[in-house]
Design a protein around this motif. Structure first.
Motif, mmCIF file in Angstrom:
data_model
loop_
_atom_site.group_PDB
_atom_site.id
_atom_site.type_symbol
_atom_site.label_atom_id
_atom_site.label_comp_id
_atom_site.label_asym_id
_atom_site.label_seq_id
_atom_site.Cartn_x
_atom_site.Cartn_y
_atom_site.Cartn_z
ATOM 1 N N ARG A 283 0.829 -1.203 0.000
ATOM 2 C CA ARG A 283 0.000 0.000 0.000
ATOM 3 C C ARG A 283 0.863 1.252 0.000
ATOM 4 O O ARG A 283 0.614 2.200 -0.752
ATOM 5 C CB ARG A 283 -0.932 0.002 1.208
ATOM 6 C CG ARG A 283 -1.911 1.184 1.208
ATOM 7 C CD ARG A 283 -2.746 1.271 2.475
ATOM 8 N NE ARG A 283 -1.908 1.454 3.649
ATOM 9 C CZ ARG A 283 -1.753 0.532 4.589
ATOM 10 N NH1 ARG A 283 -2.334 -0.644 4.498
ATOM 11 N NH2 ARG A 283 -0.979 0.760 5.633
ATOM 12 N N ASP A 284 1.896 1.264 0.834
ATOM 13 C CA ASP A 284 2.757 2.441 0.925
ATOM 14 C C ASP A 284 3.504 2.706 -0.380
ATOM 15 O O ASP A 284 3.825 3.858 -0.689
ATOM 16 C CB ASP A 284 3.755 2.267 2.072
ATOM 17 C CG ASP A 284 3.078 2.247 3.439
ATOM 18 O OD1 ASP A 284 1.920 2.707 3.532
ATOM 19 O OD2 ASP A 284 3.696 1.750 4.398
ATOM 20 N N LEU A 285 3.777 1.657 -1.133
ATOM 21 C CA LEU A 285 4.463 1.802 -2.415
ATOM 22 C C LEU A 285 3.502 2.120 -3.558
ATOM 23 O O LEU A 285 3.934 2.305 -4.695
ATOM 24 C CB LEU A 285 5.240 0.519 -2.748
ATOM 25 C CG LEU A 285 6.553 0.318 -1.991
ATOM 26 C CD1 LEU A 285 7.085 -1.097 -2.200
ATOM 27 C CD2 LEU A 285 7.598 1.340 -2.457
ATOM 28 N N GLY A 286 2.213 2.156 -3.266
ATOM 29 C CA GLY A 286 1.233 2.453 -4.301
ATOM 30 C C GLY A 286 0.914 1.281 -5.207
ATOM 31 O O GLY A 286 0.400 1.469 -6.314
ATOM 32 N N ARG A 287 1.189 0.084 -4.747
ATOM 33 C CA ARG A 287 0.845 -1.090 -5.540
ATOM 34 C C ARG A 287 -0.663 -1.319 -5.493
ATOM 35 O O ARG A 287 -1.374 -0.769 -4.654
ATOM 36 C CB ARG A 287 1.589 -2.320 -5.037
ATOM 37 C CG ARG A 287 3.099 -2.236 -5.221
ATOM 38 C CD ARG A 287 3.753 -3.566 -4.925
ATOM 39 N NE ARG A 287 5.195 -3.520 -5.046
ATOM 40 C CZ ARG A 287 5.989 -4.575 -4.854
ATOM 41 N NH1 ARG A 287 5.455 -5.762 -4.538
ATOM 42 N NH2 ARG A 287 7.291 -4.474 -4.975
ATOM 43 N N GLY A 288 -1.139 -2.160 -6.405
ATOM 44 C CA GLY A 288 -2.576 -2.316 -6.594
ATOM 45 C C GLY A 288 -3.311 -2.905 -5.410
ATOM 46 O O GLY A 288 -2.757 -3.649 -4.595
#
Length: 355
Positions: free
Chosen positions: A186-191
């Motif tokens: 989530r923090d990395l902006g993954r799906g």
């Protein structure tokens, strides 16, 4: 309950276990040498890429060098402590500095290979760190061989455990690692789908461990995994899995239901399923009413119980809907008293188990 609190909640016991485990285990006779392999490389890494534990690591290296200079055996916990702190830095930097994390992961794996024969007593701890960093590397680079090897390491720890009450601890930690990975995703902006898949994998691992090692209660980790579905990108995924959570917990022993009651009730309150939530709050209150902690711990436990209610978003929403009843619940739980019976939950709700 915040996402950070949810992620950390399931690891509180792990941190306590580590502290308890750090007794002074020196190397076996003849195992210590005039040097420690890779100590220079570790120090160079700390100076070049040192993170939050830089000063602690440099002091630990200095202490080890002093022991070597004096001809004293280096305690195994000292080397295991270096590995543990480096592992923590790997995890801390996965999101912020993934390239640096990968360098530290590679060094961690080399240190474990070089130091694993220095103390049999510390091998499970080193294996746990080894599995953790392998999962982090799989997360960053996607090689399934790293993930599969990590799973084998965790399984081997439980299989080798001689104390029946601790057999299953590694499965608990492995499931918790997937909770952490979902947070990183989530923090990395993954799906969103990847985040949910990681959490569901952790749930599956936790349940499989519980089935294989029923004497080890990993319910705190399982509840935290389900609760983490509330915080995935794009809005909560918890409603779709809430019946699965409640249905599974309803099959567990009464004491497990009691310990799980507060977390599950909070999730149900969030969905407006108040009658079901109240049935789980009754189990939670009954659990504390039966508990007989030492007198010196009662005040601290009371503060903990009351504090948890202040962090539960679902319970706070329920308090806005039903202030009088929420006040009664708070008073009973804080005082360690059972809740009064309430009307049966609506059709389809999980029925309370009589303790």
């Amino acid at each position: 309950m915040s996402a950070t609190f949810s992620r950390r909640r399931s690891h509180t016991l792990a941190a306590l276990a580590f502290v308890a485990f750090t007794a002074l285990h020196a190397f076996a006779p003849g195992a210590h040498a005039a040097t420690v392999p890779l100590l220079d490389e570790f120090e160079q890494s700390v100076r070049a890429d040192g993170g939050a534990m830089r000063d602690l690591n440099l002091q630990a290296v200095a202490d080890i060098r002093q022991q070597l200079k004096a001809g004293e055996p280096v305690p195994a916990w000292a080397l295991a402590g270096l590995v543990s702190k480096l592992t923590a830095e790997c995890e801390h930097e996965v999101v912020r500095q993934p390239e640096r994390a990968l360098r530290k992961i590679a060094l961690t794996l080399r240190l474990i290979d070089a130091w694993q024969d220095r103390s049999e007593n510390w091998l499970p701890h080193l294996r746990m760190d080894q599995g953790k960093v392998l999962l982090l590397r799989w997360f960053l680079q996607g090689d399934p061989a790293d993930r599969d090897r990590a799973h084998r390491l965790y399984a081997a720890i439980d299989e080798a455990e001689t104390d029946a009450k601790d057999r299953g601890r590694a499965a608990y930690h492995l499931g918790a690692e997937y909770e952490e990975l979902a947070g990183h995703a989530r923090d990395l902006g993954r799906g969103r789908d990847e985040q949910i898949a990681l959490i569901l994998t952790g749930i599956q691992i936790n349940k499989a461990g519980r089935a294989k090692y029923p004497d080890y209660d990993s319910s705190v980790g399982l509840n935290a995994l389900y609760a983490q579905l509330q915080f995935v990108s794009g809005g909560s995924a918890l409603p779709a899995h809430l019946d699965d959570w409640a249905g599974y917990m309803a099959t567990q022993p009464a004491d497990v239901q009691g310990r799980s009651g507060e977390a599950l009730a909070d999730a149900l309150f969030l969905q407006g399923r108040d009658e079901e939530a109240l049935s789980w709050m009754r189990r939670y209150a009954a659990h504390w009413a039966r508990a007989t902690p030492p007198a010196q711990l009662e005040a601290g436990l009371r503060k903990l119980r009351c504090g948890m209610l202040d962090l539960d978003l679902g319970f706070l929403q329920f308090a806005r809907r039903q202030q009088r009843q929420s006040d009664e619940i708070r008073a009973a739980i804080c005082e360690g008293k059972p809740l009064p019976e309430t009307p049966a939950a609506r059709p389809g709700a999980s029925a309370p188990t009589t303790p």
